[in-house]
Design a protein around this motif. Sequence first.
Motif, PDB file in Angstrom:
ATOM      1  N   ILE A   1      11.679  11.591  -4.221  1.00 56.34           N
ATOM      2  CA  ILE A   1      13.071  12.021  -4.327  1.00 56.34           C
ATOM      3  C   ILE A   1      13.119  13.490  -3.933  1.00 56.34           C
ATOM      4  N   GLY A   2      13.359  13.759  -2.666  1.00 53.64           N
ATOM      5  CA  GLY A   2      13.315  15.139  -2.187  1.00 53.64           C
ATOM      6  C   GLY A   2      11.911  15.694  -2.347  1.00 53.64           C
ATOM      7  N   ASP A   3      11.767  16.694  -3.252  1.00 54.43           N
ATOM      8  CA  ASP A   3      10.463  17.305  -3.504  1.00 54.43           C
ATOM      9  C   ASP A   3       9.810  16.737  -4.757  1.00 54.43           C
ATOM     10  N   CYS A   4      10.325  15.621  -5.265  1.00 54.38           N
ATOM     11  CA  CYS A   4       9.840  15.044  -6.525  1.00 54.38           C
ATOM     12  C   CYS A   4       9.113  13.729  -6.279  1.00 54.38           C
ATOM     13  N   ILE A   5       8.018  13.523  -7.001  1.00 50.91           N
ATOM     14  CA  ILE A   5       7.276  12.262  -6.971  1.00 50.91           C
ATOM     15  C   ILE A   5       7.653  11.466  -8.220  1.00 50.91           C
ATOM     16  N   MET A   6       8.037  10.210  -8.033  1.00 53.12           N
ATOM     17  CA  MET A   6       8.315   9.317  -9.153  1.00 53.12           C
ATOM     18  C   MET A   6       7.267   8.209  -9.120  1.00 53.12           C
ATOM     19  N   ALA A   7       6.498   8.074 -10.196  1.00 45.85           N
ATOM     20  CA  ALA A   7       5.432   7.062 -10.272  1.00 45.85           C
ATOM     21  C   ALA A   7       5.409   6.475 -11.675  1.00 45.85           C
ATOM     22  N   PHE A   8       4.821   5.290 -11.803  1.00 45.96           N
ATOM     23  CA  PHE A   8       4.718   4.694 -13.138  1.00 45.96           C
ATOM     24  C   PHE A   8       3.398   3.953 -13.302  1.00 45.96           C
ATOM     25  N   PHE A   9       3.050   3.702 -14.558  1.00 43.43           N
ATOM     26  CA  PHE A   9       1.790   3.063 -14.940  1.00 43.43           C
ATOM     27  C   PHE A   9       2.106   1.916 -15.903  1.00 43.43           C
ATOM     28  N   GLY A  10       1.402   0.791 -15.730  1.00 47.27           N
ATOM     29  CA  GLY A  10       1.641  -0.368 -16.592  1.00 47.27           C
ATOM     30  C   GLY A  10       2.251  -1.549 -15.866  1.00 47.27           C
ATOM     31  N   ALA A  11       2.537  -1.416 -14.581  1.00 48.23           N
ATOM     32  CA  ALA A  11       3.101  -2.506 -13.781  1.00 48.23           C
ATOM     33  C   ALA A  11       2.708  -2.251 -12.314  1.00 48.23           C
ATOM     34  N   PRO A  12       2.561  -3.270 -11.482  1.00 50.40           N
ATOM     35  CA  PRO A  12       2.790  -4.692 -11.787  1.00 50.40           C
ATOM     36  C   PRO A  12       1.704  -5.326 -12.657  1.00 50.40           C
ATOM     37  N   GLU A  13       0.507  -4.736 -12.657  1.00 47.04           N
ATOM     38  CA  GLU A  13      -0.545  -5.239 -13.531  1.00 47.04           C
ATOM     39  C   GLU A  13      -0.412  -4.549 -14.892  1.00 47.04           C
ATOM     40  N   GLU A  14      -0.473  -5.336 -15.964  1.00 51.19           N
ATOM     41  CA  GLU A  14      -0.340  -4.776 -17.306  1.00 51.19           C
ATOM     42  C   GLU A  14      -1.494  -3.826 -17.606  1.00 51.19           C
TER      43      GLU A  14
ATOM     44  N   TYR B   1      10.537  -1.556  -4.236  1.00 53.15           N
ATOM     45  CA  TYR B   1       9.836  -1.828  -5.488  1.00 53.15           C
ATOM     46  C   TYR B   1      10.086  -0.637  -6.395  1.00 53.15           C
ATOM     47  N   THR B   2      10.754  -0.852  -7.518  1.00 50.43           N
ATOM     48  CA  THR B   2      11.195   0.271  -8.340  1.00 50.43           C
ATOM     49  C   THR B   2      11.268  -0.123  -9.805  1.00 50.43           C
ATOM     50  N   ALA B   3      11.503   0.884 -10.650  1.00 49.63           N
ATOM     51  CA  ALA B   3      11.660   0.689 -12.094  1.00 49.63           C
ATOM     52  C   ALA B   3      13.025   1.203 -12.504  1.00 49.63           C
ATOM     53  N   LEU B   4      13.681   0.450 -13.384  1.00 52.18           N
ATOM     54  CA  LEU B   4      15.012   0.815 -13.850  1.00 52.18           C
ATOM     55  C   LEU B   4      15.081   0.729 -15.368  1.00 52.18           C
ATOM     56  N   GLY B   5      15.955   1.566 -15.966  1.00 44.66           N
ATOM     57  CA  GLY B   5      16.164   1.476 -17.396  1.00 44.66           C
ATOM     58  C   GLY B   5      16.272   2.832 -18.068  1.00 44.66           C
ATOM     59  N   ALA B   6      16.588   2.827 -19.367  1.00 46.88           N
ATOM     60  CA  ALA B   6      16.787   4.065 -20.123  1.00 46.88           C
ATOM     61  C   ALA B   6      15.517   4.900 -20.199  1.00 46.88           C
TER      62      ALA B   6
ATOM     63  N   GLY C   1      -1.988   3.894 -10.868  1.00 53.34           N
ATOM     64  CA  GLY C   1      -0.544   4.045 -10.928  1.00 53.34           C
ATOM     65  C   GLY C   1       0.156   3.464  -9.711  1.00 53.34           C
ATOM     66  N   THR C   2       1.466   3.376  -9.797  1.00 53.92           N
ATOM     67  CA  THR C   2       2.298   2.834  -8.719  1.00 53.92           C
ATOM     68  C   THR C   2       3.313   3.886  -8.298  1.00 53.92           C
ATOM     69  N   LEU C   3       3.380   4.137  -6.997  1.00 53.09           N
ATOM     70  CA  LEU C   3       4.385   5.059  -6.476  1.00 53.09           C
ATOM     71  C   LEU C   3       5.718   4.339  -6.435  1.00 53.09           C
ATOM     72  N   ASP C   4       6.720   4.877  -7.095  1.00 52.22           N
ATOM     73  CA  ASP C   4       8.060   4.313  -7.021  1.00 52.22           C
ATOM     74  C   ASP C   4       8.772   4.852  -5.777  1.00 52.22           C
ATOM     75  N   LYS C   5       8.897   6.168  -5.708  1.00 54.59           N
ATOM     76  CA  LYS C   5       9.556   6.762  -4.535  1.00 54.59           C
ATOM     77  C   LYS C   5       9.352   8.274  -4.534  1.00 54.59           C
TER      78      LYS C   5
ATOM     79  N   GLU D   1       0.816  -1.205   0.000  1.00 55.71           N
ATOM     80  CA  GLU D   1       0.000   0.000   0.000  1.00 55.71           C
ATOM     81  C   GLU D   1       0.855   1.262   0.000  1.00 55.71           C
ATOM     82  N   ARG D   2       2.152   1.095   0.248  1.00 51.36           N
ATOM     83  CA  ARG D   2       3.053   2.242   0.099  1.00 51.36           C
ATOM     84  C   ARG D   2       3.209   2.621  -1.361  1.00 51.36           C
ATOM     85  N   TYR D   3       3.015   1.640  -2.245  1.00 53.27           N
ATOM     86  CA  TYR D   3       3.287   1.848  -3.672  1.00 53.27           C
ATOM     87  C   TYR D   3       2.039   1.834  -4.550  1.00 53.27           C
TER      88      TYR D   3
END
Length: 540
Positions: free
Chosen positions: A410-423, A479-484, A404-408, A333-335
């Motif tokens: 970073i200071g005053d920045c929100i990093m989130a992504f969509f499409g995982a873990p559920e497609e 739980y995070t995302a990595l890559g170019a 969406g999923t909260l990644d982390k 639930e953190r993510y």
Amino acid sequence: MTELKLHLKQGDTGQTVPVHQDVFTIGRLPKCDLYLPFGGVSRCHARIVRVAANVWTIEDLGSKNGTKLNEIPIYSPQQLHDRDNLWVGEVKLQVMLVNTQSKKSNSSSPSFEPPEKLTEAKTILHDVKQLQKQWVQGQEQSNDIEFKDKAIARLIDLVEIAKNLSAATSIKEIFFQVQQVVFRYLKSIERLALLVLRDGKLELMDAAPRNPSEQNNLASNASWISRSICQRVYEEKVAIQTADAQQDARFAGENSILVKGIRSAMAVPLWDETKVVGVLYADAHFSSYHWESEGEEELRFFSALANLVASSVQRWLLADKLKSEEVIRQKLERYHSPAVVHQLIAAGALPNGRLPPRESEISILFADLVGFTAMSEVSTPTEISQLLNNLFEEMLQEVFAYGGTLDKYIGDCIMAFFGAPEEQKDHADRAVASAKGMLSRLYNLNLNNFWREPLKLRIAINSGKAVVGDLGSSQRVDYTALGATINLAARMEGVCPPGKCVVGEATHRILSDPSAFEELGDYRFKGINRLVKVYQNKHF
């Protein structure tokens, strides 16, 4: 009148089984009329059918290793004759047609012995339900006063242990209760173990010797336990007791039994009538030949005890699962949004409580607070922390609203992504909708004087392949995302005008409404050896 019997040869001796039914089944299932729990015998291997008075035929039931009559494989029903040799897999049976009119009362023919008791090998194999039923019936039908007194005492003990097991809250408490009653009544037992099915494997939960001085990490080392016996008990739902496994032909191919020096062993399934949840296992180094006379009665008691233990183990497993799920839920639930967390737990996609890294198509979003450094110079650390906590709480609702999923943070920045873990095939649209929601929500917060001055965000979105999952060491996992794809999104955030949202060309290409964005320009970013076209929003 002719009677059909089957003589099962075992070493120098054997047993004789009469065939009374018109249809007589032979196989490895306990429900078969002739139960042959041996290698090479199929579950329902063959059947004998009485086709007329004094006439029987043998028929193979599609077994894996076939049925032979006098060394010849049979493919259709064949008539049986006296002295025929019948091979069921690797088990040899001799056909005996006995004329009951001329049979003398003092006949030297071998007497009937139940098929599940094989005395030559000093091994007992039993169907568990039948075994427990016989234990109850035995104490009602026996005229032996001493036996009745012993059975009543054990029944009282079982009632008492049932009460104690109900109150047990841990697997160690459950095992302690079992250990007390087993060592009190089964004097031949030297070691006792409790194995429970976890993640598809039988796992040793606890063990104890009769003599405490012989503990020697018995509970943490399962090498002394016969996995062959336990696996068979689990898979076939049978109770096994062998007085001398070294001499038993059924275990001839099991090297572990020879290497470990296993002699007497007894194992029963923990079966709550819906599924097997484990195995109760006991053994002794010496060959316990007294089991030839007392074995079945002890095995019945051991099995009845296991039935009570099964209910307690099942309850403990359920409680342990709920506890683990709660820990996992709090972590996830953190993510993730509550809906996504529920889907992940329901799907059982969390081996060891982790989401394994895998490559996914995602859209990554960075939302950065404009002018944060300047604000930090004129505000106290407490004020800044309260600002970020309140802002993140508001913005995260827009991330979760679109799956969406909260990644982390970073200071005053929100990093989130969509499409995982559920497609999510529309991950780009979801990311843009979340960005629009953030900007709209911040506009309303500013109208209500959320901070001493109006706040602005820069939001950058990029789409593509990334590795997503739990990454880290044994001490810390994120739980995070990595890559170019992620690196480019982070770079793009730097060229985004305050109060705007920018997207990369990969995102712009897959949006359902790309007209909501206009071209901002081509940019060269550090570490990327090409020009990247960037688009910014027009209407929000």
